[in-house]
Write an enzyme that holds these catalytic residues in place. Sequence first.
Site, PDB file in Angstrom:
ATOM      1  N   LYS A 152       0.835  -1.203   0.000  1.00 29.34           N
ATOM      2  CA  LYS A 152       0.000   0.000   0.000  1.00 29.34           C
ATOM      3  C   LYS A 152       0.868   1.250   0.000  1.00 29.34           C
ATOM      4  O   LYS A 152       0.562   2.246  -0.653  1.00 29.34           O
ATOM      5  CB  LYS A 152      -0.920   0.006   1.223  1.00 29.34           C
ATOM      6  N   VAL A 153       1.927   1.213   0.789  1.00 29.38           N
ATOM      7  CA  VAL A 153       2.899   2.300   0.871  1.00 29.38           C
ATOM      8  C   VAL A 153       4.203   1.789   0.274  1.00 29.38           C
ATOM      9  O   VAL A 153       4.640   0.678   0.581  1.00 29.38           O
ATOM     10  CB  VAL A 153       3.109   2.744   2.333  1.00 29.38           C
TER      11      VAL A 153
END
Length: 320
Positions: free
Chosen positions: A284-285
């Site tokens: 996600k990051v």
Amino acid sequence: MEHHSPEEKLQNPIKQARITEGMDVDSLVQAMCGCAFGAGKLADAVDIYHEMLAGGSTSFFGLAGAMVPAGMRGIVADLIRDGYIDVLVTTGANMVHEIVESMGLHHYKGCAQCDDIELKHEEINRIYDVYLPEPYFVDFEERMQAIFADMGSEPISIRQMMTHIGNHIDDKDSILRTAADMNVPVFCPAIQDSMIGLQAWLYKQKNPLKVDAFEDMREIIDLCYEAKRPGALLIGGGVPKNYIFQSMLITHQEFEYAIQLTMDTPETGGLSGATLDEARSWGKVSETARSVTVHSDATITLPILVAAARTRLAKEQGQD
């Protein structure tokens, strides 16, 4: 996890903060940047947020918690108006209180240690130390029923419903009205879990109302695909945080910037306290993203973060 030699670990001595008369907010934050604990984290958050805004990153803003009742509404609306929020994801509860405020019905400063039974008999609802009169919800119901009646019978997404509501608000300080005027999408994936959802259900008992909860996903995922060096500022966690992160999951991108302002800790396994490093394991990051979590009351850290970043931007643009 990187491993460093003892010499490498001792490269950054703590710098004692110096406070002087007439400091602006950015100068205060910069005085904290050599400090540890929350002060250093908040200074890091300002650096990251400033880079996000200055670099034209597509800015996703997650708004959870009772931030509108607490007085943070104008900060969010102004960020939208000035082009610093490209995508807003929030809770139904925040938008209920946003609509109440837009009707000229105020929240009031109260007391956190009080007789809640007495408040019940006085028809006053409490959100920690905020009071909200129960009769306001009669006015809210009338307003929402009128808005739903003007919505038509064609299927719409939740985002389209939020834009429709914004177009029916006259208050220039409204989050929803400002977002509608600026063509900023407002996603509210758990809209059913709010008085807006309850009013929609009541309206639907006798009238046609078709809201497609899944249609929003197409729009926000497209926004994630097209995002430029995407960044996320997450106030609290919950559904807004997950909705923003999961929407990026199935694209070719990952968040390059991520800031979380939260009081929750990771030990329980809940998403609201989950670290942004944990989000890297999901993709996600990004592995190289600039990220920081500031563990503090967001009603303190959000105003300071925004004020410092805005001040820094104004200095760079040669404004007073």
